[in-house]
Design a protein around this motif. Structure first.
Motif, PDB file in Angstrom:
ATOM      1  N   PHE A  35       0.821  -1.211   0.000  1.00 26.84           N
ATOM      2  CA  PHE A  35       0.000   0.000   0.000  1.00 26.84           C
ATOM      3  C   PHE A  35       0.859   1.266   0.000  1.00 26.84           C
ATOM      4  O   PHE A  35       0.588   2.215  -0.754  1.00 26.84           O
ATOM      5  CB  PHE A  35      -0.934  -0.024   1.211  1.00 26.84           C
ATOM      6  CG  PHE A  35      -1.902   1.127   1.271  1.00 26.84           C
ATOM      7  CD1 PHE A  35      -2.682   1.476   0.171  1.00 26.84           C
ATOM      8  CD2 PHE A  35      -2.062   1.864   2.441  1.00 26.84           C
ATOM      9  CE1 PHE A  35      -3.588   2.531   0.234  1.00 26.84           C
ATOM     10  CE2 PHE A  35      -2.965   2.916   2.515  1.00 26.84           C
ATOM     11  CZ  PHE A  35      -3.723   3.249   1.413  1.00 26.84           C
ATOM     12  N   LEU A  39       0.979   4.238  -2.930  1.00 24.98           N
ATOM     13  CA  LEU A  39       0.691   5.653  -2.697  1.00 24.98           C
ATOM     14  C   LEU A  39       1.822   6.557  -3.192  1.00 24.98           C
ATOM     15  O   LEU A  39       1.756   7.776  -3.060  1.00 24.98           O
ATOM     16  CB  LEU A  39       0.445   5.905  -1.200  1.00 24.98           C
ATOM     17  CG  LEU A  39      -0.844   5.307  -0.626  1.00 24.98           C
ATOM     18  CD1 LEU A  39      -0.847   5.431   0.892  1.00 24.98           C
ATOM     19  CD2 LEU A  39      -2.082   5.977  -1.200  1.00 24.98           C
ATOM     20  N   THR A 158       2.970   4.930  10.023  1.00 28.22           N
ATOM     21  CA  THR A 158       3.931   5.988   9.870  1.00 28.22           C
ATOM     22  C   THR A 158       3.665   7.047  10.930  1.00 28.22           C
ATOM     23  O   THR A 158       2.525   7.224  11.373  1.00 28.22           O
ATOM     24  CB  THR A 158       3.858   6.645   8.457  1.00 28.22           C
ATOM     25  OG1 THR A 158       2.575   7.230   8.270  1.00 28.22           O
ATOM     26  CG2 THR A 158       4.121   5.638   7.371  1.00 28.22           C
ATOM     27  N   VAL A 161       0.852   9.641  10.428  1.00 24.07           N
ATOM     28  CA  VAL A 161      -0.462   9.146   9.994  1.00 24.07           C
ATOM     29  C   VAL A 161      -1.032   8.235  11.106  1.00 24.07           C
ATOM     30  O   VAL A 161      -1.647   8.723  12.045  1.00 24.07           O
ATOM     31  CB  VAL A 161      -0.384   8.467   8.602  1.00 24.07           C
ATOM     32  CG1 VAL A 161      -1.770   8.022   8.129  1.00 24.07           C
ATOM     33  CG2 VAL A 161       0.178   9.462   7.577  1.00 24.07           C
TER      34      VAL A 161
END
Ligand code: TIU
Length: 239
Positions: A35, A39, A158, A161
């Motif tokens: 993912f 991104l 992260t 996030v």
């Protein structure tokens, strides 16, 4: 109570009630074809924290203290993935699309699993989460309450996030949170730095930060034994 040197001031850790929270250390975020890669990120930067995080995890295991791993994932039919999330990113692959490690960010796919270095062991709790915060639409809070946990050492990816969102959710729920500086990483170094600074600003508005060495030293000083911890080795919970 043990006093860990931290920013903006010492973090007071009680003899019981602490847990290690490891956020989303999954192949989907750390390996090409997942993912994070879809991104448009350089996923290789996240590898740097793995040895230090492993050291902290081993210390928790040695002291038989509670460990929670989170996994960001969605059901195969994506019924728990709103369009506001599904439609993010403009790469070739989106959530649910087949990729080199299976379907992107879908529960049970090879790429969705935790990296082998940090794989959960019996007695550790796995929280599957559809959002960024680990409290949203999960039973994490119930698990923490059942085990009388009040203090969270937060790690993983992260930083700005899922880690920061979880720390803010936890702070609003009354948990005393310390973000372990060298056990969290971002695709954007400046965002990691900003997050560290903003959570500990204003007298620790969201919580504390400290390097793993300070936490490890604190744990060593505690000298906890197996009898002090509420660990049921017969049951690895999955939430
Ligand atoms: N994209 C990004 O930086 N993070 C996520 O999508 N999820 C987590 O942080 N786990």
């Amino acid at each position: 109570m043990i006093s860990i040197p931290a920013n903006p001031y010492s973090y007071e850790l009680p003899l019981t009630g602490v847990a290690l929270i490891i956020i989303d250390m999954q192949r989907d975020f750390l390996e090409p074809g997942g993912f994070g890669d879809a991104l448009g990120n350089d996923v290789s930067r996240l590898q740097a924290i793995v040895p230090t995080l492993k050291q902290l995890l081993e210390a928790f295991r040695q002291h038989r203290l509670p460990v929670f791993h989170t996994i960001e994932c969605h059901q195969p039919d994506l019924s728990d993935c709103p369009p506001a999330k599904l439609n993010r990113g403009k790469g070739a692959l989106k959530i649910g699309d087949p990729g080199p490690m299976g379907r992107i960010l879908v529960k049970g796919e090879p790429g969705n699993g935790i990296i082998p270095e940090l794989a959960p062991v019996l007695g550790e709790t796995i929280i599957h989460k559809p959002g960024k915060g680990a409290f949203y639409n999960t039973n994490l809070e119930t698990h923490l309450q059942q085990r009388n946990i009040t203090h969270l050492l937060i790690t993983g990816v992260t930083t700005e996030v899922c880690v920061q969102t979880t720390m803010r959710e936890a702070n609003d729920r009354g948990y005393e949170c310390l973000l372990v500086e060298d056990c969290t990483e971002s695709y954007f170094p400046e965002f990691k730095q900003a997050t560290l600074e903003m959570v500990r600003a204003q007298g620790g508005i969201v919580g504390w930060t400290a390097p793993a060495a300070a936490v490890l030293q604190g744990l060593a000083e505690m000298g906890w034994g197996a009898a002090d911890a509420d660990l049921d080795l017969a049951n690895t919970s999955v939430g």
